[in-house]
Design a protein around this motif. Sequence first.
Motif, PDB file in Angstrom:
ATOM      1  N   ALA A 264     -13.408   5.164   6.082  1.00 12.15           N
ATOM      2  CA  ALA A 264     -12.406   4.538   5.209  1.00 12.15           C
ATOM      3  C   ALA A 264     -13.103   3.470   4.381  1.00 12.15           C
ATOM      4  CB  ALA A 264     -11.272   3.922   6.025  1.00 12.15           C
ATOM      5  N   GLU A 293     -11.044  -1.711   8.742  1.00  8.75           N
ATOM      6  CA  GLU A 293     -10.775  -0.418   8.090  1.00  8.75           C
ATOM      7  C   GLU A 293     -10.448   0.652   9.125  1.00  8.75           C
ATOM      8  OE1 GLU A 293     -13.285  -2.759   5.205  1.00  8.75           O
ATOM      9  OE2 GLU A 293     -13.174  -2.496   7.371  1.00  8.75           O
ATOM     10  N   GLU A 296      -6.809  -0.038  10.414  1.00 11.16           N
ATOM     11  CA  GLU A 296      -5.797   0.207   9.383  1.00 11.16           C
ATOM     12  C   GLU A 296      -5.708   1.686   9.027  1.00 11.16           C
ATOM     13  OE1 GLU A 296      -6.518  -2.406   6.103  1.00 11.16           O
ATOM     14  OE2 GLU A 296      -5.823  -4.179   7.210  1.00 11.16           O
ATOM     15  N   ALA A 297      -6.831   2.392   9.041  1.00 14.30           N
ATOM     16  CA  ALA A 297      -6.798   3.830   8.754  1.00 14.30           C
ATOM     17  C   ALA A 297      -6.090   4.589   9.874  1.00 14.30           C
ATOM     18  CB  ALA A 297      -8.212   4.355   8.555  1.00 14.30           C
ATOM     19  N   GLY A 300      -2.219   4.171   9.641  1.00 13.58           N
ATOM     20  CA  GLY A 300      -1.541   4.590   8.423  1.00 13.58           C
ATOM     21  C   GLY A 300      -1.449   3.538   7.349  1.00 13.58           C
ATOM     22  N   ARG A 302      -4.159   2.510   5.571  1.00 14.92           N
ATOM     23  CA  ARG A 302      -5.274   2.682   4.655  1.00 14.92           C
ATOM     24  C   ARG A 302      -5.659   4.165   4.634  1.00 14.92           C
ATOM     25  NH1 ARG A 302      -9.642  -0.943   3.065  1.00 14.92           N
ATOM     26  NH2 ARG A 302      -8.647  -2.551   4.343  1.00 14.92           N
ATOM     27  N   ARG A 303      -6.050   4.675   3.481  1.00 17.84           N
ATOM     28  CA  ARG A 303      -6.478   6.072   3.373  1.00 17.84           C
ATOM     29  C   ARG A 303      -7.811   6.274   4.095  1.00 17.84           C
ATOM     30  NH1 ARG A 303      -3.616   9.156   0.018  1.00 17.84           N
ATOM     31  NH2 ARG A 303      -2.217   8.172  -1.487  1.00 17.84           N
ATOM     32  N   HIS A 304      -8.019   7.503   4.585  1.00 18.63           N
ATOM     33  CA  HIS A 304      -9.251   7.783   5.302  1.00 18.63           C
ATOM     34  C   HIS A 304      -9.777   9.165   4.955  1.00 18.63           C
ATOM     35  CE1 HIS A 304      -6.261   9.679   8.083  1.00 18.63           C
ATOM     36  NE2 HIS A 304      -7.209  10.595   8.177  1.00 18.63           N
ATOM     37  N   GLN A 305     -11.043   9.380   5.306  1.00 20.28           N
ATOM     38  CA  GLN A 305     -11.657  10.698   5.231  1.00 20.28           C
ATOM     39  C   GLN A 305     -12.114  11.079   6.636  1.00 20.28           C
ATOM     40  OE1 GLN A 305     -13.673   8.281   2.915  1.00 20.28           O
ATOM     41  NE2 GLN A 305     -11.783   8.376   1.711  1.00 20.28           N
ATOM     42  N   THR A 317      -0.815  10.243   7.890  1.00 19.79           N
ATOM     43  CA  THR A 317      -1.414   9.209   7.041  1.00 19.79           C
ATOM     44  C   THR A 317      -0.424   8.105   6.676  1.00 19.79           C
ATOM     45  OG1 THR A 317      -0.900  10.528   5.080  1.00 19.79           O
ATOM     46  CG2 THR A 317      -3.088  10.806   6.049  1.00 19.79           C
ATOM     47  N   LEU A 318       0.820   8.212   7.103  1.00 16.81           N
ATOM     48  CA  LEU A 318       1.828   7.194   6.803  1.00 16.81           C
ATOM     49  C   LEU A 318       2.131   6.375   8.047  1.00 16.81           C
ATOM     50  CD1 LEU A 318       4.315   9.240   4.589  1.00 16.81           C
ATOM     51  CD2 LEU A 318       2.534   7.651   3.839  1.00 16.81           C
TER      52      LEU A 318
END
Length: 496
Positions: A264, A293, A296-297, A300, A302-305, A317-318
Motif C-alpha cells: 500500500a 499503511e 489501514e489497508a 479498508g 486505504r487502497r492496496h495491491q 476493500t471497504l
Amino acid sequence: MKKALVLKDITKRFPLVLANDHISLDLEWGEVLALVGENGAGKSTLMKIVYGLQPPDEGEMWVDGRPYRPRSPLDAIAAGIGMVHQHFMLVEPFTVLENLVLGLEPGSPLYLDLEAARKRAQRLMEELGFQVPLDERIENLPVGLQQRVEILKALYREAKILILDEPTAVLTPQEAEELFRFLRAYVAQGNAAIFISHKLKEVLAVSDRVTVIRDGKVVGTVRTPETSLEALARMMVGREVVLRVQKGPARPGEVVLELENFAAPPRLKGVSFQVRAGEIVGIAGVEGNGQTELVEALTGLRRHQGVARYLGKPLPTLARAVRELGISHVPEDRHARGLVLDFSVRENAILGDQHRPPFRGFLGFLDGDAMEAHAQALVEGFDVRPRSTELSARRFSGGNQQKIVVGRELLRKPRLLIAAQPTRGVDVGAIEFIHQRLVEARDQGMGVLLVSADLSEVLNLADRILVMYEGRIVGELSPEEATEERLGLLMAGIPA
C-alpha cells in the motif's frame, strides 16, 4: 546551592476536575528527575504550567532561586527552560537549520544570517556528541533524528532545564540509549532535566530521583537506587501491579488472515505472512516503516495491491464491509480514528455497529435501552472510570479512553482483532488490564495482529514476532529467539 526549579503548592482546577492539588517538588542542578503517574494524574498539566502554556490557580515557582511566573513559552525560554513534546513541534517542509532559528532569526529584517546560526548549531552538536544534517528537510528525517532536532532546538535557545515528555515512545532501544547518554552528559555539565515516561524500566535507567503523582497529588519522591519497578508501579497505581503478562502457550488453529506481497502506498512495499486463530502475531518496527499503511489497508481505510484473504476469501476493500465480516480494529490514534470525543460513552460504544441490531430499532431509529445496556457492559467489564455512560469521551483520561476503544472492539467478539499501538500513552495499570484482555481474547480462539513500537509490549504478548523495516518484513523470530538488542538491530535495518 540554589535549586534549578522549585514548585510550591501548585494548584490547577478545571470544571469538575482538580488536576493539580498543591503539588510541591524541586529539581537539583546536575540531575535527571523523572516524573511518573497514571493517565490523568496531572503530569502534563503541571509541565504546561512550568512551560508557560497554562497559568496556575495557586502556588509559586522559582528558577535558580528567582521568582518565576511565566505568561507564555517565551517567558519559559527566556528563563532557560526548554521542552521536547511527545508530538514533535517541527515544521516539516523546513530544513533542520530553518527550524532551529524559527522565531529567533539571526541577522536583520533585511538579511537572514543563516551562516552564523549554522556555526552555532555545529558547535552545539560537537559539545553534545551527536549530529543532524542541518540542510535536510524535517519530513525526510527518521523520527530518531527529528527528536535530536527538537533537543537541539531547545539547546539553541540556551535551555539549562530540559523537559522531555515521553521521549522514547518512537525510538529503537539503540536510539533510546543514545538519548540517555546525551541526558547524562547534559546534566553532568551542570544542567538539569525532567523526564516524563510510562516506561518504568527506562525511568530507573536514566533518572537520579523519581517523583510519583497520583490523583493530582505528589505521593512521594524516591532516589532511583533505592527503589524498583514493582515499588514505583505500586506508588503510581495504589496497588500491586503484575508487570509481566501471565499467559500460557498459544494453540494456533485455522488461518484467519493470509497476505501475499501485500502493498500500500507510500511506504508498504510488500509483505507476506499469516495470522492464525488463537495466536498473537506481533509486528515490531520504528514508526514510519509501513505499519500505518498495513493497518489501514487491512481495515479498508486505504487502497492496496497484492493478495489478502480472510478465512480463505478475498478481503473487502471497504471499511464497513471489513467490519461486517467480523474484523475489529483498535486504531493507533484513538482521537482521530477511535472515538468521537464529544459523543458520550453510550454513543462511542456502538460506533461502527449503529446500523445493526440490537442498536437499530423500529423504523431505523436507535434503541436507547439497547445502547445503554451495551455501554454498561463495557464500562463494568473493562473497568472504565468514572462509571458513567453519559459523560463525553473527552472527559476521560487517556487510559480510560483507550479502555473504551478496546472494550468496544472486543465485545463484538471478532474472529480477527487488528490492534495498532493498543497501549500508547496509557499508564501501567491500564497497560496491565489491556494486555490481560488481549491474552484472554487469544485464548478464546481469536486471531490477534498486534502492531506496536513498544518492544516490551511485543515481547510480552506476541507468540510470533515479525520486524518491519522500510515497508518489508526483515525478520521473523519466536519469543525465545527475540531480545531487545536483536529486535532493535532489525528495526534499524541491520541483520541480526
